[in-house]
Design a protein around this motif. Structure first.
Motif, PDB file in Angstrom:
ATOM      1  N   ASP A 175       0.869  -1.174   0.000  1.00 34.09           N
ATOM      2  CA  ASP A 175       0.000   0.000   0.000  1.00 34.09           C
ATOM      3  C   ASP A 175       0.903   1.220   0.000  1.00 34.09           C
ATOM      4  O   ASP A 175       1.557   1.520   0.999  1.00 34.09           O
ATOM      5  CB  ASP A 175      -0.898  -0.008   1.236  1.00 34.09           C
ATOM      6  CG  ASP A 175      -1.814   1.223   1.317  1.00 34.09           C
ATOM      7  OD1 ASP A 175      -1.708   2.106   0.448  1.00 34.09           O
ATOM      8  OD2 ASP A 175      -2.634   1.276   2.244  1.00 34.09           O
ATOM      9  N   GLY A 232      -1.655   8.356  -7.206  1.00 35.32           N
ATOM     10  CA  GLY A 232      -2.925   7.781  -7.627  1.00 35.32           C
ATOM     11  C   GLY A 232      -3.313   8.190  -9.025  1.00 35.32           C
ATOM     12  O   GLY A 232      -3.780   7.371  -9.827  1.00 35.32           O
ATOM     13  N   SER A 236      -3.213   5.335 -12.106  1.00 41.00           N
ATOM     14  CA  SER A 236      -4.542   4.957 -12.591  1.00 41.00           C
ATOM     15  C   SER A 236      -4.606   4.845 -14.106  1.00 41.00           C
ATOM     16  O   SER A 236      -5.567   4.292 -14.642  1.00 41.00           O
ATOM     17  CB  SER A 236      -5.581   5.978 -12.107  1.00 41.00           C
ATOM     18  OG  SER A 236      -5.731   5.921 -10.705  1.00 41.00           O
ATOM     19  N   LEU A 353      -1.013  -0.810 -10.304  1.00 34.58           N
ATOM     20  CA  LEU A 353      -2.064  -1.017  -9.319  1.00 34.58           C
ATOM     21  C   LEU A 353      -2.450  -2.491  -9.283  1.00 34.58           C
ATOM     22  O   LEU A 353      -2.389  -3.191 -10.302  1.00 34.58           O
ATOM     23  CB  LEU A 353      -3.298  -0.172  -9.655  1.00 34.58           C
ATOM     24  CG  LEU A 353      -3.154   1.353  -9.547  1.00 34.58           C
ATOM     25  CD1 LEU A 353      -4.452   2.031  -9.969  1.00 34.58           C
ATOM     26  CD2 LEU A 353      -2.772   1.781  -8.130  1.00 34.58           C
ATOM     27  N   PRO A 359      -8.095   3.786  -7.013  1.00 35.52           N
ATOM     28  CA  PRO A 359      -8.013   4.720  -5.888  1.00 35.52           C
ATOM     29  C   PRO A 359      -9.348   5.431  -5.659  1.00 35.52           C
ATOM     30  O   PRO A 359     -10.059   5.762  -6.607  1.00 35.52           O
ATOM     31  CB  PRO A 359      -6.938   5.718  -6.335  1.00 35.52           C
ATOM     32  CG  PRO A 359      -6.172   5.024  -7.403  1.00 35.52           C
ATOM     33  CD  PRO A 359      -7.142   4.109  -8.089  1.00 35.52           C
ATOM     34  N   TRP A 361     -10.751   8.759  -3.642  1.00 37.25           N
ATOM     35  CA  TRP A 361     -10.417   9.981  -2.919  1.00 37.25           C
ATOM     36  C   TRP A 361     -11.501  10.264  -1.881  1.00 37.25           C
ATOM     37  O   TRP A 361     -12.698  10.171  -2.186  1.00 37.25           O
ATOM     38  CB  TRP A 361     -10.309  11.163  -3.872  1.00 37.25           C
ATOM     39  CG  TRP A 361      -8.980  11.328  -4.526  1.00 37.25           C
ATOM     40  CD1 TRP A 361      -8.047  12.275  -4.229  1.00 37.25           C
ATOM     41  CD2 TRP A 361      -8.426  10.572  -5.623  1.00 37.25           C
ATOM     42  NE1 TRP A 361      -6.939  12.152  -5.051  1.00 37.25           N
ATOM     43  CE2 TRP A 361      -7.154  11.102  -5.916  1.00 37.25           C
ATOM     44  CE3 TRP A 361      -8.885   9.493  -6.367  1.00 37.25           C
ATOM     45  CZ2 TRP A 361      -6.340  10.610  -6.927  1.00 37.25           C
ATOM     46  CZ3 TRP A 361      -8.087   8.984  -7.371  1.00 37.25           C
ATOM     47  CH2 TRP A 361      -6.833   9.534  -7.644  1.00 37.25           C
ATOM     48  N   PRO A 369      -6.459   9.821  -1.682  1.00 36.67           N
ATOM     49  CA  PRO A 369      -6.759   8.388  -1.530  1.00 36.67           C
ATOM     50  C   PRO A 369      -6.284   7.896  -0.165  1.00 36.67           C
ATOM     51  O   PRO A 369      -5.210   8.268   0.301  1.00 36.67           O
ATOM     52  CB  PRO A 369      -5.957   7.725  -2.655  1.00 36.67           C
ATOM     53  CG  PRO A 369      -5.623   8.820  -3.601  1.00 36.67           C
ATOM     54  CD  PRO A 369      -5.502  10.059  -2.780  1.00 36.67           C
ATOM     55  N   LEU A 372      -3.379   2.972  -1.720  1.00 37.88           N
ATOM     56  CA  LEU A 372      -2.954   2.732  -3.102  1.00 37.88           C
ATOM     57  C   LEU A 372      -2.325   1.328  -3.137  1.00 37.88           C
ATOM     58  O   LEU A 372      -1.129   1.180  -2.894  1.00 37.88           O
ATOM     59  CB  LEU A 372      -1.946   3.784  -3.567  1.00 37.88           C
ATOM     60  CG  LEU A 372      -2.454   5.211  -3.807  1.00 37.88           C
ATOM     61  CD1 LEU A 372      -1.286   6.162  -4.074  1.00 37.88           C
ATOM     62  CD2 LEU A 372      -3.444   5.252  -4.972  1.00 37.88           C
TER      63      LEU A 372
END
Length: 378
Positions: A175, A232, A236, A353, A359, A361, A369, A372
């Motif tokens: 994480d 994030g 993404s 990821l 993620p 928010w 976030p 992660l």
């Protein structure tokens, strides 16, 4: 004053500012500061540790209505509040309504006027008619930072980022918020002031950070959230990962600025007017508390095309600024973003990821976030 007594039925329609009780807590909320535990009598806002001024929680039924003419059936909807239920997960609909219909409105929950458009928020963050906020370049800030060694900051940031990245490189899953973002801002300050690694979190986080590194350098929680949002946004999109893996510093800097525009760590900054100020929708009275929706301003379609899209190469850049002067917190945050990306991709070239993870928010006053989850080995 009770919740019902504090309502203004016609707010957002050009009504006079309601009387603000003395000792308004929003005048004491420092700009760009981490949330603090609620004092006695206050209750926490949804998703953050900040306090609803005056203890007006719980947050329920915040979309208020004003009676129609003559009290006829059918209510006229008035401005929603940034503290409405669900705003922690998805504030953007509320921001859109405020920008389009209520660009200047008084919010009794915040006990402040609310500005949501880019032009108004940008003015309030830098204009001398708005006070009670930290602005880089203001005399107190400038006097405090005459001896800052940027080269030394760069060196300790780079070294700390690579140490942290190597710690998680061999794990099957990690994480990045808990294992990297949580540590890098604190580690950078610790290294800069000579705190031993074993004492880093005990001495550097919270109030001790200000004593060790000055008010600006000690804004660790905010830099942590900004870094989490940046990573994030990049992770993404596989195309962004490919473009930024070996990118030059200027492109990484543009990606960092774009992340601050789209997902600023501080969503609401507080100022007070020193004089009457014309803004969209009317005039702010002198001596008024003003809540600036930084998150809304960064997604104003009048200023940015496709404002919800993360695009480091956009041709209409321009995140909000808190002032034109030098500030170590601003420098540190940018360095941490640059070396975080380089260290992570160097130690984990196939970083991505985890399958099925996206993620999310959250937060009202500050936002990022909470996790992660990544696969270091791809």
């Amino acid at each position: 004053m009770s919740h019902e007594q504090n309502r203004e039925p016609g707010r957002g329609m050009g009504n006079d500012r309601p009387e603000v009780p003395p000792g308004d807590p929003w005048t004491r909320l420092p700009s760009m500061a981490p949330a603090t535990p609620p004092p006695a009598g206050g209750r926490p806002c949804e998703g953050v540790g900040a306090v609803v001024p005056g203890g007006l929680a719980p947050l329920a039924a915040r979309v208020r209505t004003a009676p129609g003419d003559g009290g006829a059936p059918g209510a006229r909807v008035v401005a929603p509040s940034p503290l409405d239920p669900g705003a922690s997960r998805d504030p953007h609909g509320i921001h859109r309504t405020l920008r389009e219909e209520f660009p200047r409105t008084y919010d009794p929950l915040l006990r402040a006027w609310v500005l949501s458009r880019y032009a108004d928020v940008a003015t309030a963050l830098t204009d001398s008619r708005f006070t009670h906020g930290h602005r880089p370049g203001d005399p107190p800030c400038a006097r405090a930072h005459v001896d800052v060694d940027v080269a030394a900051l760069r060196s300790v940031t780079e070294r700390t980022a690579y140490v942290l990245a190597r710690r998680i490189a061999e794990r099957p899953q990690a994480d990045l918020v808990a294992d990297f973002c949580h540590w890098l801002p604190a580690g950078t300050v610790a290294a800069a002031v000579g705190v031993p690694y074993r004492d880093m979190m005990r001495l550097v986080r919270g109030r001790a950070a200000g004593a060790l590194a000055g008010e600006c350098g000690g804004q660790i929680a905010v830099r942590e959230k900004a870094l989490a949002s940046f990573l994030g946004n990049v992770l993404s999109d596989p195309d962004q990962v490919a473009a930024l893996r070996d990118a030059p510093a200027d492109l990484v800097g543009r990606a960092w600025a774009e992340s601050l525009r789209r997902d600023p760590p501080v969503q609401i900054a507080v100022r007070r007017t020193a004089a009457e100020v014309p803004v969209s929708g009317g005039v702010l009275p002198a001596g008024a508390s003003v809540a600036l929706l930084v998150g809304s301003a960064g997604r104003d379609p009048e200023r940015f095309r496709e404002p919800d899209r993360f695009d480091p190469l956009r041709d209409d850049p321009g995140q909000l600024t808190y002032g034109s002067g030098f500030c170590p917190a601003v420098i540190l945050a940018g360095l941490e973003a640059e070396y975080a990306l380089r260290a992570l991709f160097t130690a984990m070239p196939r970083l991505r990821l985890a399958d099925g993870f996206r993620p999310v928010w959250t937060g009202l006053i500050t936002r990022a976030p909470r996790s992660l989850i990544v696969r270091p080995g791809g």
